[in-house]
Design an enzyme around this catalytic site. Structure first.
Site, PDB file in Angstrom:
ATOM      1  N   GLU A 169      24.718  -6.567 -22.424  1.00 38.64           N
ATOM      2  CA  GLU A 169      23.456  -5.957 -22.852  1.00 38.64           C
ATOM      3  C   GLU A 169      23.095  -4.803 -21.923  1.00 38.64           C
ATOM      4  O   GLU A 169      23.701  -4.592 -20.889  1.00 38.64           O
ATOM      5  CB  GLU A 169      22.316  -6.985 -22.832  1.00 38.64           C
ATOM      6  CG  GLU A 169      21.809  -7.429 -24.189  1.00 38.64           C
ATOM      7  CD  GLU A 169      21.078  -6.344 -24.985  1.00 38.64           C
ATOM      8  OE1 GLU A 169      20.966  -5.193 -24.500  1.00 38.64           O
ATOM      9  OE2 GLU A 169      20.650  -6.633 -26.107  1.00 38.64           O
ATOM     10  N   ASN A 171      14.303  -6.674 -29.321  1.00 39.12           N
ATOM     11  CA  ASN A 171      15.446  -5.755 -29.293  1.00 39.12           C
ATOM     12  C   ASN A 171      15.037  -4.350 -29.738  1.00 39.12           C
ATOM     13  O   ASN A 171      13.908  -4.128 -30.184  1.00 39.12           O
ATOM     14  CB  ASN A 171      16.563  -6.276 -30.212  1.00 39.12           C
ATOM     15  CG  ASN A 171      17.589  -7.111 -29.463  1.00 39.12           C
ATOM     16  OD1 ASN A 171      18.067  -6.728 -28.406  1.00 39.12           O
ATOM     17  ND2 ASN A 171      17.908  -8.283 -30.006  1.00 39.12           N
ATOM     18  N   ASP A 217      20.172  -5.326 -33.547  1.00 34.51           N
ATOM     19  CA  ASP A 217      20.127  -5.611 -32.115  1.00 34.51           C
ATOM     20  C   ASP A 217      19.665  -4.350 -31.378  1.00 34.51           C
ATOM     21  O   ASP A 217      18.777  -3.653 -31.850  1.00 34.51           O
ATOM     22  CB  ASP A 217      21.493  -6.115 -31.643  1.00 34.51           C
ATOM     23  CG  ASP A 217      21.387  -7.071 -30.464  1.00 34.51           C
ATOM     24  OD1 ASP A 217      21.007  -6.613 -29.360  1.00 34.51           O
ATOM     25  OD2 ASP A 217      21.673  -8.264 -30.621  1.00 34.51           O
TER      26      ASP A 217
END
Length: 290
Positions: free
Chosen positions: A24, A152, A203
């Site tokens: 991430e 997100n 995402d």
């Protein structure tokens, strides 16, 4: 229409072979010309310098960062925001972030054009409505969005007129108008993209200099590109399903770096970090003012 969508050949190259459990938060540091990213569940910050991969190990989940100066990042962890010294690997506490809530951790985050830092939280097990989105601005941490499940896609239009974010659990990407003078939200957000009927989850995301919205789509093996009016125009395939977050970088900001996740997958390509050459130009990441 589908005929108007360009699906590019699969040109994703492996940037890092490290298989992150939950990759991430990729961040291209514009003055260091260096990519940083996280393995949230592995509790690591990673980077590459002079062709060598660097890892910093922590005792809690870390997920997102912004750049402060040549040697300093702001970093989000499960319980706080930190000032992180890249050269020494030492972090110092800035402010608590849901430190009294052991069920949550930080997730997606990004700096805004005014020098603020937006950061989302979520439950470790994606408990419904347990997360939120905050903004850290000149020493103050303020909650902006309540009752989120999987925060997100925090990113900003190039003219500073709006922020984007999503609760992946809803499949809806929101657009939030921002005040011109200081970047605080004004009015209510509206739905920018409704992807709730798709078989993937929106995402992480980033916006290029043309205002196009680049969204990593968890479960779809791709990054999808949308116009400012919400039309899908391009698809960049990835060799693994769980694409988590994109970031523009490289000398001309045309390289797209994409983190992925190996969590739950028996796939040797999963969890690696990829680089895709594009003809687009990304925004220079904004500097955070502490």
């Amino acid at each position: 229409m589908a005929s108007d969508v360009t699906t590019h050949p699969s040109t994703a190259e492996i940037f890092s072979e490290t298989r992150c459990t939950l990759g991430e938060g990729p961040l291209w540091h514009p003055t260091r010309q260096q990519l940083f990213w996280f393995d949230i569940l592995g509790q690591q910050l990673l980077s590459v310098a002079n062709g060598k991969e660097i890892r910093w190990q922590f005792d809690d989940c870390v997920s997102a960062a912004g750049w402060v100066d040549d040697h300093t990042l702001i970093m989000a962890s499960a319980s706080a925001l930190w000032r992180f010294d890249i050269e020494t690997g030492v972090r110092s506490h800035l402010i608590d972030l849901e430190a009294d809530q052991p069920l949550t951790r930080s997730n997606d985050g990004r700096a805004d054009p005014w020098g603020g830092f937006w950061i989302g939280t979520m439950g470790y097990n994606a408990e419904t409505g347990l997360g939120a989105i905050y903004r850290y601005y000149r020493g103050e941490l303020r909650k902006l969005v309540h009752s989120q499940t999987i925060t997100n896609a925090i990113c900003f239009s190039p003219d500073g007129s709006c922020a984007y974010f999503t609760d992946t659990a809803t499949g809806k990407i929101m657009r939030q108008p921002l005040a011109e003078d200081d970047g605080w939200p004004i009015g209510a957000p509206s739905v920018f993209l409704d992807l709730s009927s798709e078989n993937f989850g929106p995402d992480g995301a980033v916006v290029d200099v043309s205002g196009r919205f680049w969204n990593a789509q968890w479960g779809a093996s791709r990054v999808a590109v949308y116009t400012p009016s919400g039309d899908l125009t391009e698809i960049y395939p990835l060799p693994t399903a769980q694409a988590s977050c994109p970031a523009f970088g490289g000398t001309d900001l045309s390289d797209l770096f994409v983190t992925t996740a190996a969590d739950g997958l028996d796939d040797p390509a999963a969890g690696k970090t990829y680089r895709i050459e594009t003809r687009a130009e990304g925004q220079r990441e904004h500097r955070v003012i502490l």
